[in-house]
Motif scaffolding. Structure first.
Motif, mmCIF file in Angstrom:
data_model
loop_
_atom_site.group_PDB
_atom_site.id
_atom_site.type_symbol
_atom_site.label_atom_id
_atom_site.label_comp_id
_atom_site.label_asym_id
_atom_site.label_seq_id
_atom_site.Cartn_x
_atom_site.Cartn_y
_atom_site.Cartn_z
ATOM 1 N N ASN A 113 0.818 -1.212 0.000
ATOM 2 C CA ASN A 113 0.000 0.000 0.000
ATOM 3 C C ASN A 113 0.853 1.263 0.000
ATOM 4 O O ASN A 113 0.333 2.357 -0.189
ATOM 5 C CB ASN A 113 -0.954 0.008 1.195
ATOM 6 C CG ASN A 113 -2.154 -0.885 0.975
ATOM 7 O OD1 ASN A 113 -2.589 -1.088 -0.158
ATOM 8 N ND2 ASN A 113 -2.691 -1.431 2.044
ATOM 9 N N LEU A 114 2.168 1.100 0.220
ATOM 10 C CA LEU A 114 3.082 2.243 0.192
ATOM 11 C C LEU A 114 3.398 2.624 -1.251
ATOM 12 O O LEU A 114 3.354 1.776 -2.144
ATOM 13 C CB LEU A 114 4.399 1.890 0.898
ATOM 14 C CG LEU A 114 4.344 1.623 2.392
ATOM 15 C CD1 LEU A 114 5.692 1.093 2.879
ATOM 16 C CD2 LEU A 114 3.964 2.892 3.147
ATOM 17 N N LYS A 115 3.748 3.884 -1.455
ATOM 18 C CA LYS A 115 4.228 4.305 -2.769
ATOM 19 C C LYS A 115 5.629 3.752 -2.961
ATOM 20 O O LYS A 115 6.283 3.330 -2.013
ATOM 21 C CB LYS A 115 4.212 5.821 -2.876
ATOM 22 C CG LYS A 115 2.800 6.369 -2.849
ATOM 23 C CD LYS A 115 2.756 7.837 -3.132
ATOM 24 C CE LYS A 115 1.305 8.246 -2.980
ATOM 25 N NZ LYS A 115 0.886 9.256 -3.836
ATOM 26 N N GLU A 116 6.110 3.778 -4.199
ATOM 27 C CA GLU A 116 7.370 3.115 -4.533
ATOM 28 C C GLU A 116 8.565 3.615 -3.717
ATOM 29 O O GLU A 116 9.365 2.814 -3.225
ATOM 30 C CB GLU A 116 7.671 3.257 -6.019
ATOM 31 C CG GLU A 116 8.899 2.461 -6.432
ATOM 32 C CD GLU A 116 9.180 2.526 -7.920
ATOM 33 O OE1 GLU A 116 10.288 2.121 -8.284
ATOM 34 O OE2 GLU A 116 8.316 2.968 -8.689
ATOM 35 N N GLY A 117 8.706 4.919 -3.539
ATOM 36 C CA GLY A 117 9.852 5.466 -2.790
ATOM 37 C C GLY A 117 9.919 4.959 -1.360
ATOM 38 O O GLY A 117 10.937 4.379 -0.942
ATOM 39 N N PRO A 118 8.844 5.166 -0.573
ATOM 40 C CA PRO A 118 8.862 4.660 0.804
ATOM 41 C C PRO A 118 9.000 3.129 0.865
ATOM 42 O O PRO A 118 9.632 2.592 1.774
ATOM 43 C CB PRO A 118 7.512 5.111 1.373
ATOM 44 C CG PRO A 118 7.098 6.256 0.531
ATOM 45 C CD PRO A 118 7.670 6.000 -0.833
ATOM 46 N N ARG A 119 8.437 2.450 -0.122
ATOM 47 C CA ARG A 119 8.527 0.988 -0.141
ATOM 48 C C ARG A 119 9.983 0.549 -0.291
ATOM 49 O O ARG A 119 10.448 -0.343 0.413
ATOM 50 C CB ARG A 119 7.654 0.423 -1.260
ATOM 51 C CG ARG A 119 7.488 -1.069 -1.161
ATOM 52 C CD ARG A 119 6.423 -1.611 -2.077
ATOM 53 N NE ARG A 119 6.699 -1.314 -3.463
ATOM 54 C CZ ARG A 119 5.790 -0.921 -4.341
ATOM 55 N NH1 ARG A 119 4.544 -0.763 -3.990
ATOM 56 N NH2 ARG A 119 6.124 -0.686 -5.585
ATOM 57 N N ARG A 120 10.718 1.194 -1.172
ATOM 58 C CA ARG A 120 12.141 0.863 -1.361
ATOM 59 C C ARG A 120 12.944 1.160 -0.102
ATOM 60 O O ARG A 120 13.820 0.396 0.293
ATOM 61 C CB ARG A 120 12.727 1.624 -2.545
ATOM 62 C CG ARG A 120 12.270 1.098 -3.881
ATOM 63 C CD ARG A 120 12.917 1.913 -5.002
ATOM 64 N NE ARG A 120 12.362 1.558 -6.275
ATOM 65 C CZ ARG A 120 12.881 0.632 -7.075
ATOM 66 N NH1 ARG A 120 13.952 -0.021 -6.703
ATOM 67 N NH2 ARG A 120 12.324 0.373 -8.231
ATOM 68 N N ARG A 121 12.648 2.298 0.546
ATOM 69 C CA ARG A 121 13.368 2.653 1.769
ATOM 70 C C ARG A 121 13.067 1.659 2.890
ATOM 71 O O ARG A 121 13.958 1.273 3.643
ATOM 72 C CB ARG A 121 13.028 4.086 2.183
ATOM 73 C CG ARG A 121 13.649 5.130 1.249
ATOM 74 C CD ARG A 121 13.584 6.542 1.806
ATOM 75 N NE ARG A 121 12.232 7.054 2.014
ATOM 76 C CZ ARG A 121 11.477 7.606 1.070
ATOM 77 N NH1 ARG A 121 11.945 7.747 -0.156
ATOM 78 N NH2 ARG A 121 10.275 8.050 1.346
ATOM 79 N N LEU A 122 11.816 1.246 2.989
ATOM 80 C CA LEU A 122 11.453 0.262 4.007
ATOM 81 C C LEU A 122 12.160 -1.065 3.751
ATOM 82 O O LEU A 122 12.659 -1.699 4.682
ATOM 83 C CB LEU A 122 9.932 0.053 4.041
ATOM 84 C CG LEU A 122 9.410 -0.972 5.055
ATOM 85 C CD1 LEU A 122 9.820 -0.583 6.475
ATOM 86 C CD2 LEU A 122 7.905 -1.112 4.947
ATOM 87 N N LEU A 123 12.222 -1.477 2.492
ATOM 88 C CA LEU A 123 12.917 -2.710 2.143
ATOM 89 C C LEU A 123 14.399 -2.615 2.500
ATOM 90 O O LEU A 123 14.967 -3.542 3.088
ATOM 91 C CB LEU A 123 12.748 -3.027 0.655
ATOM 92 C CG LEU A 123 13.438 -4.292 0.149
ATOM 93 C CD1 LEU A 123 12.940 -5.522 0.907
ATOM 94 C CD2 LEU A 123 13.215 -4.454 -1.343
ATOM 95 N N ASP A 124 15.029 -1.478 2.192
ATOM 96 C CA ASP A 124 16.442 -1.279 2.547
ATOM 97 C C ASP A 124 16.632 -1.337 4.056
ATOM 98 O O ASP A 124 17.591 -1.938 4.551
ATOM 99 C CB ASP A 124 16.952 0.059 2.001
ATOM 100 C CG ASP A 124 17.080 0.056 0.476
ATOM 101 O OD1 ASP A 124 17.130 -1.035 -0.127
ATOM 102 O OD2 ASP A 124 17.105 1.175 -0.100
ATOM 103 N N LEU A 125 15.726 -0.713 4.788
ATOM 104 C CA LEU A 125 15.797 -0.726 6.256
ATOM 105 C C LEU A 125 15.673 -2.149 6.784
ATOM 106 O O LEU A 125 16.447 -2.582 7.645
ATOM 107 C CB LEU A 125 14.689 0.157 6.856
ATOM 108 C CG LEU A 125 14.554 0.120 8.380
ATOM 109 C CD1 LEU A 125 15.830 0.639 9.040
ATOM 110 C CD2 LEU A 125 13.342 0.922 8.826
ATOM 111 N N ALA A 126 14.712 -2.893 6.250
ATOM 112 C CA ALA A 126 14.518 -4.276 6.708
ATOM 113 C C ALA A 126 15.748 -5.119 6.429
ATOM 114 O O ALA A 126 16.166 -5.925 7.272
ATOM 115 C CB ALA A 126 13.280 -4.873 6.033
#
Length: 133
Positions: A113-126
């Motif tokens: 449900n996140l937009k692409e930018g925040p989704r990529r940042r969340l994936l990097d954080l994880a």
């Protein structure tokens, strides 16, 4: 006794249904059966016929092959010879039962449900946090 392939198909059915936020009742209605039958399919207690698998795939908006993803040719041969054990090198890094957890489904749904930018940042954080653990 539950056949391992029937169990795998049932698990894939449940995963997709939950990912879509669909109840067993709603899925059952969409293919013209009772929700108890969906329960039996998901547990592997009942085998899914080809025509029913086709209808379920359409209702869940996936190809029929979706239900067999994760099985290799060797796995299928082993299933039909009786005992089944996944070779050590072929074991997935994530246990299959993780994907049937409500928490996992909620996390995946929120992630998409996140937009692409925040989704990529969340994936990097994880990935960073997983590496630190």
């Amino acid at each position: 006794m539950v056949h391992p392939i029937d169990l795998h198909v049932g698990q894939r059915l449940r995963q997709r249904r939950c990912l879509l936020g669909m109840t067993q009742q709603k899925l059952a209605e969409s293919v013209g059966i009772k929700f108890q039958q969906i329960q039996k399919y998901e547990s592997g207690a009942n085998r899914v016929s080809a025509s029913r698998l086709w209808a379920l795939a359409e209702a869940l908006e996936v190809p029929v092959s979706h239900f067999f993803e994760g099985l290799s040719k060797d796995d299928k041969a082993d299933h039909f010879q009786g005992e089944y054990e996944v070779p050590e090198g072929d074991r997935p890094s994530i246990a299959p039962e993780v994907f049937s957890s409500k928490e996992t489904i909620d996390l995946v749904r929120a992630y998409y449900n996140l937009k692409e930018g925040p989704r990529r940042r969340l994936l990097d954080l994880a990935k960073t946090l997983a590496g630190a653990a």
